[in-house]
Design a protein around this motif. Sequence first.
Motif, short mmCIF file in Angstrom:
data_model
loop_
_atom_site.label_atom_id
_atom_site.label_comp_id
_atom_site.label_asym_id
_atom_site.label_seq_id
_atom_site.Cartn_x
_atom_site.Cartn_y
_atom_site.Cartn_z
N ALA A 153 18.39 -32.35 43.70
CA ALA A 153 17.24 -32.39 44.76
C ALA A 153 16.57 -33.55 43.88
CB ALA A 153 16.44 -31.24 44.67
N ILE A 154 16.02 -34.28 44.56
CA ILE A 154 15.10 -35.55 43.92
C ILE A 154 14.01 -35.61 44.66
CG2 ILE A 154 15.11 -37.89 43.35
CD1 ILE A 154 18.07 -37.88 42.70
N PHE A 155 12.74 -35.85 44.13
CA PHE A 155 11.36 -35.90 44.74
C PHE A 155 10.74 -36.97 43.95
CE2 PHE A 155 7.52 -34.05 47.13
CZ PHE A 155 7.36 -35.07 47.72
N GLY A 156 10.41 -38.18 44.51
CA GLY A 156 9.36 -38.88 43.66
C GLY A 156 10.19 -40.42 43.32
N ASP A 157 9.33 -41.27 42.62
CA ASP A 157 9.85 -42.63 42.39
C ASP A 157 10.41 -42.51 40.95
OD1 ASP A 157 10.17 -45.07 41.61
OD2 ASP A 157 7.91 -45.93 42.25
N THR A 158 11.96 -42.42 41.03
CA THR A 158 12.51 -42.23 39.74
C THR A 158 13.05 -43.77 39.14
OG1 THR A 158 14.75 -41.95 40.95
CG2 THR A 158 13.33 -39.98 40.62
N ASP A 159 13.41 -43.69 38.02
CA ASP A 159 13.98 -44.69 37.37
C ASP A 159 15.27 -44.54 36.43
OD1 ASP A 159 12.77 -44.25 34.67
OD2 ASP A 159 10.83 -44.30 35.56
N PRO A 160 15.95 -45.54 35.87
CA PRO A 160 16.84 -45.41 35.15
C PRO A 160 16.66 -44.31 34.32
CG PRO A 160 16.70 -47.72 35.95
CD PRO A 160 15.54 -47.06 36.20
N SER A 161 15.60 -44.21 33.57
CA SER A 161 15.37 -43.27 32.20
C SER A 161 15.48 -41.96 32.64
CB SER A 161 13.99 -43.56 31.78
OG SER A 161 13.11 -43.49 32.53
N ASP A 162 15.45 -41.49 34.05
CA ASP A 162 15.45 -40.17 34.44
C ASP A 162 16.90 -39.80 34.69
OD1 ASP A 162 12.70 -39.64 34.97
OD2 ASP A 162 12.79 -41.19 36.59
N TYR A 163 17.71 -40.62 34.53
CA TYR A 163 19.19 -40.44 34.79
C TYR A 163 20.05 -40.58 33.59
CZ TYR A 163 17.80 -40.67 39.49
OH TYR A 163 17.21 -40.62 40.83
N PRO A 164 20.10 -39.68 32.37
CA PRO A 164 21.07 -39.84 31.03
C PRO A 164 22.39 -40.16 31.77
CG PRO A 164 19.63 -37.79 31.08
CD PRO A 164 19.49 -38.36 32.60
N ASP A 165 22.79 -41.42 30.97
CA ASP A 165 23.88 -41.95 31.12
C ASP A 165 24.34 -42.41 32.65
OD1 ASP A 165 24.77 -41.19 28.49
OD2 ASP A 165 25.45 -39.27 29.19
N GLY A 166 23.07 -42.60 33.28
CA GLY A 166 23.21 -43.09 34.60
C GLY A 166 23.59 -42.04 35.90
N THR A 167 23.47 -40.54 35.07
CA THR A 167 24.07 -39.66 36.26
C THR A 167 23.30 -38.62 36.05
OG1 THR A 167 26.14 -40.34 35.46
CG2 THR A 167 25.99 -38.04 36.32
N LEU A 168 22.93 -37.99 37.62
CA LEU A 168 22.19 -36.51 37.92
C LEU A 168 23.49 -35.58 37.95
CD1 LEU A 168 19.73 -34.59 37.78
CD2 LEU A 168 19.75 -35.38 40.24
N PRO A 169 23.82 -34.98 37.05
CA PRO A 169 24.99 -33.99 37.63
C PRO A 169 24.90 -33.28 38.65
CG PRO A 169 24.24 -33.41 35.50
CD PRO A 169 23.38 -34.33 36.03
N SER A 170 25.80 -32.58 39.44
CA SER A 170 25.75 -31.49 40.38
C SER A 170 24.71 -30.29 39.74
CB SER A 170 27.20 -31.01 40.74
OG SER A 170 27.64 -32.04 41.34
N GLY A 171 24.10 -29.84 40.66
CA GLY A 171 23.07 -28.77 40.24
C GLY A 171 21.87 -29.26 39.54
N GLY A 172 21.71 -30.47 39.50
CA GLY A 172 20.42 -30.79 38.85
C GLY A 172 19.45 -31.46 39.56
N SER A 173 18.07 -31.27 39.13
CA SER A 173 16.96 -31.69 40.06
C SER A 173 15.99 -32.51 39.13
CB SER A 173 16.08 -30.56 40.37
OG SER A 173 16.99 -29.64 41.15
N ILE A 174 15.42 -33.59 39.76
CA ILE A 174 14.60 -34.59 39.43
C ILE A 174 13.30 -34.53 40.34
CG2 ILE A 174 13.69 -36.63 38.43
CD1 ILE A 174 16.96 -37.39 38.09
N ILE A 175 12.00 -33.62 39.89
CA ILE A 175 10.98 -33.60 40.66
C ILE A 175 9.82 -34.15 40.22
CG2 ILE A 175 9.68 -31.87 41.90
CD1 ILE A 175 12.33 -31.88 42.95
N LYS A 176 9.44 -35.52 40.61
CA LYS A 176 8.24 -36.10 39.57
C LYS A 176 6.84 -36.22 40.85
CE LYS A 176 9.18 -39.68 37.25
NZ LYS A 176 9.75 -41.23 36.91
#
Length: 422
Positions: free
Chosen positions: A396-419
């Motif tokens: 799940a992702i919600f918000g204006d994300t940028d490359p720094s929110d994705y370590p190694d350029g990845t959000l692995p399965s089961g992850g979430s970014i809620i900004k």
Amino acid sequence: MIKKEMIAMLLAGGQGSRLGVLTSKLAKPAVAFGGKYKIIDFPLSNCINSGIDTVGVLTQYRPLRLNQHIGIGIPWDLDRNIGGVTVLPPYEKSNNSEWYTGTANAIYQNIEFIDYYNPDYVLILSGDHIYKMDYEHMLDYHKSMNADVTLATYQVPWEEASRFGVVITNDDGIISEFEEKPENPRSNKASMGIYIFNWKILREALVTMKDQPGCDFGKHIIPYCHENGNKICAYDFKGYWKDVGTLGSYWEANMELVDIVPEFNLYEEFWKIYTKTDAIPPQYIDEAAKVSKCIIGEGTEIYGTVENSVIGSCVTIGEGAVVKDSIIMNGVTIEAGAYVEKGIIAENVKVGANAKLGVGEEAVNEMKPNIYAFGLVTIGENSVIPEGVTIGKNTAIFGDTDPSDYPDGTLPSGGSIIKAGE
């Protein structure tokens, strides 16, 4: 004195928390469905197709866009001098202010509205189900049974029965027992949350039970009527009905629309689904584009590949982009070379070039495992996905994300970014 045989009260105030980021800033009945519609369009269309011209819509959670969508009811021919559609939010009384605390409490707080129309019968509806039903047939059944209360029921799979209120009936269709979301159900005949009451019976029950905390139809009003000796009947509905209360059922219901022979047909002339429409230019499909088994909204431009998906209006899918088995809502931009599989992407999201969404092996979502499941990737409205990132499943992702929110350029399965805050 105004006199209506039956009026409808449409409960549309729920948050729909099981839809996760899709309803963080939006009431569930206002969520898009089928590329063109909102969920609430289905019960509203059922009302006017059934000859019901007086509908009270009870709103509460984040009602702005729902209210804007309904307006004065023009798309459903509910802009009437007497009757029509009326939006009914909670309001301040002389001695206190009170939110709607339960489904029946919401109706109780609007007794004056119902009394104004002096109906013989009141139809109670939910604003978050996908189905077509002629409520006039249900009323005819109610009358023929000489019932005080009639519940619309539907046979659900046994493994899902614990999600619903279930009923046990005798051979005549009279309900002998009612269980609200039982752990070990003894029946799979589920209540659809559609009720017809004789108004005098319902009014007396609402007044008597008004002090019950969170007064609810399934937990309080129906059991009260049963204990009171009222005749309660089950109206078995045989058509298509889907409770789109989870991301899995919501995705599945949309995907069923693009089947070669869809179980739920949006193209029937005799039972149209009406909605608010905007002045939008026609869709454009580029000569290099590849499109198969899709619903595509107006104003959408496709330059890439789209398979087995429901695409809203004013969507742009760039060159080399691939969208599979996904729901893409209005105003989304998917830039060149991006890949989306089993995605639910809410309105006005931007997916950057060469980003990959919904790839890799499944893993349980760490934040809300019961919501972000079913192998889906869910993106909340107005979110931004940077170029080149990779996003797994059950995410799940919600918000204006940028490359720094994705370590190694990845959000692995089961992850979430809620900004953006749920």
